[in-house]
Design a protein around this motif. Structure first.
Motif, PDB file in Angstrom:
ATOM      1  N   MET A   1       0.921  -1.296   0.081  1.00 29.65           N
ATOM      2  CA  MET A   1       0.067   0.184  -0.020  1.00 29.65           C
ATOM      3  C   MET A   1       0.740   1.395  -0.080  1.00 29.65           C
ATOM      4  O   MET A   1       2.088   1.278   0.254  1.00 29.65           O
ATOM      5  CB  MET A   1      -0.947   0.022   1.081  1.00 29.65           C
ATOM      6  N   TYR A   2       0.149   2.430  -0.447  1.00 33.26           N
ATOM      7  CA  TYR A   2       0.919   3.545  -0.400  1.00 33.26           C
ATOM      8  C   TYR A   2       0.795   4.223   1.168  1.00 33.26           C
ATOM      9  O   TYR A   2       0.104   3.984   1.994  1.00 33.26           O
ATOM     10  CB  TYR A   2       0.251   4.596  -1.333  1.00 33.26           C
ATOM     11  N   ASP A   3       1.638   5.124   1.390  1.00 35.16           N
ATOM     12  CA  ASP A   3       1.639   5.849   2.827  1.00 35.16           C
ATOM     13  C   ASP A   3       0.580   6.567   2.936  1.00 35.16           C
ATOM     14  O   ASP A   3      -0.077   7.228   2.006  1.00 35.16           O
ATOM     15  CB  ASP A   3       2.996   6.754   2.910  1.00 35.16           C
TER      16      ASP A   3
ATOM     17  N   LYS B   1      -3.778  -2.723  -0.196  1.00 42.56           N
ATOM     18  CA  LYS B   1      -2.511  -3.543  -0.490  1.00 42.56           C
ATOM     19  C   LYS B   1      -2.484  -3.656  -2.023  1.00 42.56           C
ATOM     20  O   LYS B   1      -1.082  -3.744  -2.534  1.00 42.56           O
ATOM     21  CB  LYS B   1      -2.841  -4.862  -0.090  1.00 42.56           C
TER      22      LYS B   1
ATOM     23  N   ARG C   1      -2.707  -1.602  -3.985  1.00 40.74           N
ATOM     24  CA  ARG C   1      -2.373  -0.162  -4.602  1.00 40.74           C
ATOM     25  C   ARG C   1      -3.585   0.329  -5.521  1.00 40.74           C
ATOM     26  O   ARG C   1      -3.043   1.047  -6.489  1.00 40.74           O
ATOM     27  CB  ARG C   1      -1.195  -0.323  -5.126  1.00 40.74           C
TER      28      ARG C   1
ATOM     29  N   GLN D   1     -21.184 -17.776  -5.530  1.00 42.48           N
ATOM     30  CA  GLN D   1     -19.957 -17.606  -6.537  1.00 42.48           C
ATOM     31  C   GLN D   1     -18.908 -18.627  -5.625  1.00 42.48           C
ATOM     32  O   GLN D   1     -18.556 -18.504  -4.813  1.00 42.48           O
ATOM     33  CB  GLN D   1     -19.482 -16.247  -6.483  1.00 42.48           C
TER      34      GLN D   1
ATOM     35  N   ALA E   1     -15.914 -19.301  -6.140  1.00 45.43           N
ATOM     36  CA  ALA E   1     -14.418 -18.919  -5.520  1.00 45.43           C
ATOM     37  C   ALA E   1     -14.511 -18.021  -4.284  1.00 45.43           C
ATOM     38  O   ALA E   1     -13.971 -18.209  -3.459  1.00 45.43           O
ATOM     39  CB  ALA E   1     -13.617 -18.411  -6.660  1.00 45.43           C
ATOM     40  N   SER E   2     -15.013 -16.880  -4.427  1.00 42.83           N
ATOM     41  CA  SER E   2     -15.274 -15.877  -3.582  1.00 42.83           C
ATOM     42  C   SER E   2     -16.259 -16.005  -2.476  1.00 42.83           C
ATOM     43  O   SER E   2     -16.147 -15.521  -1.129  1.00 42.83           O
ATOM     44  CB  SER E   2     -15.446 -14.501  -4.219  1.00 42.83           C
ATOM     45  N   ARG E   3     -17.075 -16.932  -2.898  1.00 40.33           N
ATOM     46  CA  ARG E   3     -18.244 -17.110  -1.903  1.00 40.33           C
ATOM     47  C   ARG E   3     -19.070 -15.777  -1.726  1.00 40.33           C
ATOM     48  O   ARG E   3     -19.921 -15.780  -0.679  1.00 40.33           O
ATOM     49  CB  ARG E   3     -18.014 -17.809  -0.623  1.00 40.33           C
ATOM     50  N   PHE E   4     -19.035 -14.841  -2.328  1.00 41.64           N
ATOM     51  CA  PHE E   4     -19.829 -13.824  -2.297  1.00 41.64           C
ATOM     52  C   PHE E   4     -21.132 -14.300  -2.949  1.00 41.64           C
ATOM     53  O   PHE E   4     -21.160 -15.378  -3.592  1.00 41.64           O
ATOM     54  CB  PHE E   4     -19.562 -12.658  -3.447  1.00 41.64           C
TER      55      PHE E   4
ATOM     56  N   ASP F   1     -20.201 -13.821 -16.193  1.00 41.90           N
ATOM     57  CA  ASP F   1     -18.903 -14.089 -16.127  1.00 41.90           C
ATOM     58  C   ASP F   1     -18.339 -15.461 -16.100  1.00 41.90           C
ATOM     59  O   ASP F   1     -19.175 -16.392 -16.461  1.00 41.90           O
ATOM     60  CB  ASP F   1     -18.448 -13.273 -14.794  1.00 41.90           C
TER      61      ASP F   1
END
Ligand SMILES: Cc1cc2nc3c(=O)[nH]c(=O)nc-3n(C[C@H](O)[C@H](O)[C@H](O)COP(=O)(O)OP(=O)(O)OC[C@H]3O[C@@H](n4cnc5c(N)ncnc54)[C@H](O)[C@@H]3O)c2cc1C
Lengths: 265, 792
Positions: free
Chosen positions: A1-3, A39, A41, A178, A180-183, A241
Motif C-alpha cells: 500500500m501507499y503511505d 494492498k 495499490r 460464487q 471461489a469468492s463465496r460472495f 462472468d
C-alpha cells in the motif's frame, strides 16, 4: 500500500471534518474491502479515517424499528437475539457472509457504503425497506442504491446507522455462492413487513441490487414458493462472468426466491 | 516408549513447531543489510519490448539497483536451463528456446518478469517500480494448444515454428493399426485435462547472499536444494558448487511447483554477488498465480479397439500438451515419460500407441503438479473405460475385471516401456467396493431421488509410477540428472542418530517417517533420531522430493546406510565380545553372540566407536557414520481403487461429493496416520480438479482467474469424510517394500468423481463431461437433455 496518515477520531463531527478536509481522505470500517484495495495499490488515500472510535456499533430494538449501528460487525448481527427475533432473515444473512474472520471484522456500514454488486446486505436493506442514516440525513433504501459500487452517499458523508422498520412478518435470504469468492452469485431476500411484500436480488444485476416486482406482486397475492416458480427474470440486464452466464443467474433467481420463501415460512 | 517402528501411527514430530507458529520459512529469515527485490512483470500475454526506461526508478528514494534483461545479456548469462530433453518422432531434438532470467526483446506471458528493482525496503522497491516506463508493441497471443497450432497463429518463439516444442511418440503404431483393423468395435473419446494453479500455502521466496570471498548462499522455497545448486550454479550463474550453498528450510507445501529453478532465485543470487548485500524476495499471492508453474492442460483423443466380449485389444492416444511460454525445468518429461508410459494402467491391453505434441502458448509455463502426467493418463483411461461400458452395455466393474492384469502375472511388461513389479487390482477393487457399500447404492439413489437429487457412483481403478528410476534409463530417455538418493546416517557417541537425507519435506512428515525407519532398524527411539534435510552444506547430495520418491528412494538409501552402520557395529561388537563377526546378531537394538546371552547395546557400540580404547584399531576406523547412494532398479507402482458418490441438485446443478472411498496399494505402510493424511490431501486436490479448479485464460492469453476471488480452491465443505484403506502388495525391488503415497489421492480421484457425475446424469444421455464439473455446466446439461425418466 501507499503511505497515508492514520486517524482515529472519537466523534462523528471530527470524522466528518477529517474526511471533508481532503478529497483523498477515506473512511475505514472493518477493512475487509478497503485493506485489500490498499494492498493492491488500487487506491491512494491521503488520510485513512478509522471509524472504530465513533461508538457507532450496537443494535437496539424500539417498538417500530430495529436500528443497527454502522460499525456493527456481521458476527454481532448474526448472533443478536433481538435481530433473530425481529428479523430472522437478516440474522441468517449476516451469518452467511464470507467466513468467520470476515464476519468478525466486516461491518454493515462498510458493506452498504461499498455497495458491491455481489454483497448480501443490500438485498436485505432493499427488501425490508430500511433507511440509511448518515451524519446529515436519512436515505430510503429505494433511493440509496444507485448501481454497482455507487450509492446516494456524498463525498465525506458517513453512515451512522441503518433502521429497519418493524414488525416484519416474514423474512429470509437464500444465497447461491460464487464458488471461489463465496460472495453472492445470486442472493434473494424476501420480506413481508411495513414496506409491503418485497423481493430483492443481489449478485445478478448489472446495476447492483434490484427488486423483482413480478415476484412481489405474485407473493402479495399468495405467499408460497409455487407463486414465483413460473416467474422468470429477463437475462438482458444481468451479469455474465466465468462463474455464471446471465441465463444461469436468471434461472437461479427463481430457484433462490423459491427457497427463500420456503425458509421464511 | 510404545511401538514406534514401521507401521506405527506415531504423531508427527514436526507438527509441534508448525502448530506453535515456530516454523522457519524463507520469509522468516532476514539477513543483516538485506535489500528487497520487486519484479515488474508483464501485464500482457505477448508483446515486443520497444523501450524500457528505468532512469526515474533508479533515482527514486531507497533504490539500490535496477536490472533488466540487458544486464544479464551483458554479463553473458544465458537463462534458465531445462532438465529434460525429448526427441521428436523424426529423431530431432525438441525446440529449446532461451528462457531469460528477465525478459529480453519480448514478453511471452502475463507475469513474465521484465525489470527487477532492489531497494532498502519492499515499499520503496514497489514505489520505484511504478516509475518504470515500458513501451510495448502488442502481438497477438494464444492460450490454448488448439489455437496455437492453427495456421497463422502467433509464434511464441522463433526457435519453434508453428509453436511445436516436440512431436513425440511411443509404442508400436503398426501393431495398433492392425489390431484396430481387426477389432469388433472401437470406442473413441475426446477429452481435456484442465489447467490448474498449484497454490501452495506458502508463496515462493528467495534470499541471495554473497560474502567478500565470493561464497554464495541461496535460501529458497525448494523441494530439492541440491538440484537448484546444480542447475543455477553450473548452468545459469557459473558459480562453482563449493562456493554455493542452497538452503531450503521449512517449506509450506510445493505439490511440484517448488521443484523448478525459477528466475527469481537466479536474480537474487546474481544481484547479491553484484551488490555484496543480501537480496530478499517474497512472492505476493497474485504473483504466485502468474509465475508458479501451472499443472496439467492437455487436449486428447483416445480410442480403444475391442473384441466382441469387451477385451481391450489396442489403445491409440493422441495428446496436445500445453508447455506455456517457456520450458520449465522438467516440463518436457511430464506429458511423455510420466504420462504416455502409464497408458496401460491396470489393464492388459496388448498394444498401445501414443503420440504427444508439446505446444508453446502465451501462458505461464506448465510443469509437474501433484501426480504429474499420471493424473492425466488416469483420467483419460478411466474415463475411456466408462465410455466403453456406456457404449457396449457391459457393466463398468465387470469390464474392468475382464481386462485387469491378473495378480499372478507379475512382473508384468507393458507395451509402453514400464515393467510392473507387483500389484493385485482385484483385491483393491473388492475392498473398495465393500468399504463404499456399493451394493447399497441403489437404495441410496432412490432415497436421494425422493429428495429431488440425482445420485451417482463412480469408480476408478488406477495405477501410477513413483520414484522415477533408474538413473541410466532416465538418462537414456532424456533426463539430464541422476535419479538416485543419498542418506548419511551419523550415529552420535551416546547412541542418538542424526539422519541427513537428500529428500526434502515440505509437509509430508519425513522427520517422523524417516525416524520410524531408523527406530525399526536400529532400535533407537524416535525421539533420539533427528532428520536433517534441505541444506547443501549439511547433506552430502540428493535429488529432493517429488514424484512420491522420498520413502521409496530416500528411504532405501537410509536402509542401505544403516546396513553399513550395523555391519560396522557387528565388527566392533565382535571385538568387545571376543567372538567371530559371523556369530554376531543385531536385533532390537542389541548386538549379541548367537546362542549366548552375551550382548552389547547399540549405545555401547556407538560409544566404543567414538572412544576407541578397546577397539580393533588396526583393521577398523573409529566413528560410526555411514553414507549410501541408492539408485533404484525400477519405478514403484502404487495402484488401487477410488469410489466417489455424488449428489446433484437438479435445480441449481451443484454437485456434492457425498462419499469417497480410497483403497490404495502403496506397498509397506510406515505410518498409517501420515498415509491417511497424504491420501486426504491428494483426494481434496483431486476433487478440486474435478469440480472446481480452472486456471482461466481468455483467448488472447489474459488471466481471468488470477486470484482466489475467481480461482476456486476446494474448501473443507467441498470434501466429504474420506474413507482410506490400504491393501498392500510389497515392492519387490527396494529394501522396505514401499511404493509411495504422496500422489495417489490426486491421481485416482478425479475420474472417480467424473464417472460418478456421468452416472448420476445417465438419464440425460450424458456420456462424458470435462473438468471442472461446475454447477453451471451441469445446469446446462440438465436444461438441454430431457430426462428419459420424465417420460416414463
Ligand atoms: C473473503 C471475503 C469474503 C466476503 N464475503 C462476503 C459475502 O459473502 N457477502 C458480503 O456481503 N460481503 C462479503 N465480504 C465483504 C465484507 O462483507 C465487508 O465487510 C464489506 O465489503 C465492507 O465492510 P467493511 O466494514 O470491511 O468496510 P471497509 O472495507 O473498511 O470499507 C469499505 C468502503 O466503505 C467505506 N465505509 C466504511 N464504513 C463507512 C461508513 N460508515 N460510512 C461511509 N463509508 C464507509 C470505506 O471508506 C470504504 O470505501 C467479503 C469480504 C472478504 C474479504
Amino acid at each position: 500500500m501507499y503511505d497515508f496518515t492514520y486517524h482515529r477520531p472519537t466523534s462523528v463531527a471530527d470524522a466528518v471534518a477529517l474526511l471533508g478536509s481532503d478529497a483523498d481522505a477515506k473512511a475505514l470500517a472493518g477493512g475487509q474491502t478497503f485493506i485489500p484495495v490498499l494492498k493492491q495499490r488500487l487506491n491512494k488515500p491521503s488520510k485513512v479515517v478509522d471509524l472504530a472510535g465513533l461508538g457507532l456499533a450496537g443494535i437496539s430494538l424500539s417498538g417500530n424499528a430495529l436500528v443497527i449501528g454502522a460499525t456493527t460487525r456481521h458476527a454481532a448481527v448474526a448472533a443478536s437475539a433481538d435481530v433473530r427475533r425481529a428479523i430472522p432473515g437478516l440474522a441468517a444473512l449476516a451469518g452467511g457472509i464470507g467466513d468467520n474472520q470476515v464476519r468478525h471484522r466486516g461491518t454493515i456500514g462498510g458493506s452498504l457504503a461499498n455497495n458491491d454488486p455481489a454483497a448480501c446486505y443490500p438485498a436485505a436493506v432493499l427488501a425490508l425497506g430500511a433507511t440509511i442514516v448518515t451524519n446529515k440525513r436519512s436515505i430510503a433504501a429505494d433511493d440509496y442504491f444507485q448501481g454497482m459500487f455507487t450509492t446516494a452517499l456524498e463525498p465525506g458523508e458517513i453512515i451512522t446507522s441503518v433502521s429497519f422498520p418493524l414488525p416484519v412478518e416474514k423474512s429470509a435470504y437464500a444465497k447461491f455462492n460464487q464458488p471461489a469468492s463465496r460472495f453472492a452469485l445470486v442472493g434473494v431476500f424476501v420480506a413481508k413487513g411495513p414496506a409491503g411484500v418485497r423481493v430483492a436480488v443481489t449478485g445478478a444485476g448489472q446495476n447492483g441490487v434490484f427488486r423483482q416486482k413480478a415476484m412481489e406482486a405474485a407473493l402479495a397475492a399468495s405467499w408460497s414458493p409455487d407463486a414465483v416458480a413460473g416467474i422468470k427474470t429477463s437475462a438482458a440486464d444481468l451479469n455474465s462472468d466465468i462463474h455464471g452466464s446471465a441465463e444461469y443467474r436468471a434461472h437461479l433467481i427463481t430457484v433462490m426466491a423459491k427457497r427463500a420463501i420456503a425458509a421464511a415460512g | 516408549m510404545g511401538f514406534e517402528g514401521i507401521g506405527a501411527a506415531v504423531k508427527r514430530k514436526e507438527d509441534g513447531r508448525f502448530l506453535a507458529g515456530r516454523g522457519n520459512y524463507v520469509d522468516d529469515i532476514n539477513r543483516p543489510g538485506q535489500v528487497y527485490a520487486y519484479f515488474k512483470r508483464s501485464d500482457r500475454p505477448h508483446a515486443r519490448i520497444l523501450r524500457v526506461d528505468t532512469a526515474a526508478a533508479a533515482s527514486a528514494p531507497g533504490v539500490v539497483a535496477v536490472y533488466t534483461g540487458a544486464d544479464f545479456a551483458a554479463d553473458g548469462i544465458g537463462g534458465l536451463p531445462c532438465g529434460w530433453q525429448i526427441h521428436s518422432k523424426d529423431g530431432s531434438p525438441m525446440a529449446e528456446p532461451p528462457h531469460p532470467v528477465l525478459a529480453q526483446g519480448k514478453v511471452r506471458h502475463v507475469g513474465d518478469p521484465v525489470v527487477a528493482v532492489l531497494a532498502e525496503t519492499r515499499q520503496q522497491a514497489k514505489d520505484a517500480a511504478e516509475l518504470i516506463e515500458i513501451d510495448y508493441e502488442d502481438l497477438p497471443g494464444t492460450a490454448s494448444v488448439l489455437d496455437a497450432l492453427k495456421p497463422g497463429a502467433a509464434v511464441v518463439h522463433d526457435e519453434a515454428p508453428g509453436n511445436v516444442c516436440y512431436d513425440w511418440q511411443i509404442g508400436d503404431k503398426a501393431a495398433v493399426d492392425a489390431a484396430f483393423a481387426g477389432a469388433a468395435r472401437v470406442v473413441k473419446l475426446d477429452l481435456t485435462n484442465n489447467r490448474l494453479v498449484p497454490n501452495a500455502m506458502e508463496p515462493r521466496a528467495a534470499i541471495g547472499e554473497c560474502d567478500i570471498a565470493g561464497n554464495y548462499t541461496l535460501y529458497t522455497t525448494s523441494q530439492n536444494p541440491h538440484v537448484i545448486r546444480l542447475l543455477m550454479g553450473a548452468f545459469v550463474l557459473h558459480i562453482p558448487e563449493h562456493q554455493l550453498r542452497v538452503v531450503a528450510p521449512d517449506v509450506g507445501g510445493g505439490f511440484g511447483s517448488k521443484i523448478y529453478h525459477y528466475a527469481e532465485e537466479a536474480l537474487v543470487t546474481w544481484a547479491a554477488g553484484k551488490l555484496k548485500r543480501p537480496v530478499k524476495w517474497t512472492a505476493e499471492r497474485s504473483e504466485s498465480f502468474m509465475s508458479d508453474a501451472h499443472g496439467r492442460d492437455h487436449v486428447s483423443t483416445a480410442e480403444m479397439a475391442l473384441d466382441a466380449e469387451g477385451h481391450f485389444l489396442a489403445l491409440k492416444v493422441s495428446t496436445l500438451a500445453n508447455m506455456g511460454a517457456y520450458l520449465s525445468t522438467f516440463a518436457p518429461a511430464v506429458p511423455t515419460y510420466l504420462y504416455a508410459t502409464l497408458l496401460a494402467g491396470v489393464y492388459k491391453t496388448p498394444v498401445i500407441y501414443a503420440e504427444v505434441k508439446a505446444v508453446f502458448t502465451n501462458t505461464v509455463p506448465v510443469d509437474a503438479y501433484r501426480g504429474a502426467g499420471r493424473p492425466e493418463a488416469t483420467f483419460l483411461l478411466e474415463r475411456l473405460v466408462d465410455a466403453i461400458a456406456h457404449d457396449t452395455g457391459i457393466d463398468r466393474i465387470e469390464l474392468r475385471r475382464r481386462n485387469f492384469i491378473p495378480a499372478n502375472a507379475f512382473p508384468y511388461q507393458t507395451p509402453v516401456a514400464l515393467q510392473y513389479d507387483s500389484g493385485d487390482y482385484e483385491t483393491t477393487l473388492a475392498a473398495a467396493l465393500k468399504a463404499a457399500d456399493h451394493t447399497g447404492f441403489p437404495a441410496r439413489r432412490q432415497a436421494a431421488a425422493a429428495q429431488g437429487k440425482l445420485r451417482g457412483i463412480g469408480i476408478s481403478t488406477y495405477l501410477e509410477a513413483c520414484g522415477i528410476a533408474p538413473s541410466a534409463v532416465a538418462g537414456a530417455l532424456g533426463a539430464r540428472a541422476g535419479l538416485y538418493e543419498v542418506a548419511n546416517v551419523r550415529v552420535n557417541p551416546t547412541g542418538s542418530v542424526t539422519v541427513f537425507t537428500g529428500t526434502h519435506s515440505h509437509g509430508q512428515g519425513h522427520e517422523t517417517t524417516f525416524a520410524q525407519v531408523v527406530a525399526e532398524q536400529l532400535g533407537v527411539p524416535v525421539s533420539q533420531v533427528d532428520v536433517v534435510h534441505g541444506d547443501t552444506a549439511r547433506i552430502p547430495f540428493g535429488m529432493g522430493t517429488y514424484g512420491s520418491r522420498s520413502i521409496a528412494v530416500g528411504g532405501s538409501a537410509l536402509v542401505k546406510a544403516m546396513d553399513k552402520i550395523i555391519a560396522k557395529g557387528k565388527r566392533i561388537a565382535a571385538h568387545l565380545l571376543e567372538a567371530s563377526v559371523d556369530d554376531i546378531e543385531f536385533k532390537d537394538g542389541k548386538f549379541s553372540v548367537a546362542g549366548t546371552d552375551k550382548s552389547k547395546t547399540f549405545g555401547e557400540i556407538a560409544l566404543t566407536a567414538y572412544v576407541p580404547h578397546n577397539y580393533p584399531i588396526e583393521e577398523l576406523e573409529p566413528g560410526l557414520d555411514e553414507t549410501a547412494f541408492y539408485d533404484p532398479k525400477n519405478f514403484t507402482f502404487p495402484g488401487g481403487c477410488h469410489v466417489a458418490e455424488v449428489e446433484i441438485d437438479r435445480e441449481t446443478g451443484v454437485v456434492r461429493v457425498v462419499n469417497f472411498t480410497a483403497v490404495d496399494d502403496i506397498g509397506r505402510v510406515i505410518n498409517p496416520m501420515i498415509v491417511e493424511g497424504q491420501v486426504h490431501g491428494g483426494v481434496a486436490q483431486g476433487i478440486g480438479q474435478a469440480l472446481l479448479e480452472q486456471a482461466g485464460y481468455d483467448d488472447g492469453g489474459q488471466i481471468v482467474s488470477g486470484s482466489f476471488m475467481d480461482y476456486t480452491m476446494p474448501r473443507a465443505d467441498n470434501v466429504p469424510n474420506i474413507h482410506v484403506g490400504t491393501e498392500s502388495t510389497l515392492c519387490t525391488h527396494n529394501p522396505l517394500g514401499v511404493k509411495g503415497v504422496g500422489e495417489v489421492g490426486a491421481i485416482g480421484s478425479p475420474p472417480a468423481v467424473i464417472n460418478a457425475i456421468v452416472n448420476a446424469l445417465e438419464a440425460y444421455g450424458v456420456r462424458h463431461l470435462d473438468m471442472p464439473a461446475t454447477s453451471q455446466k451441469i445446469w446446462s446439461i440438465l436444461q438441454a437433455g430431457a430426462p428419459r425418466m420424465a417420460a416414463e
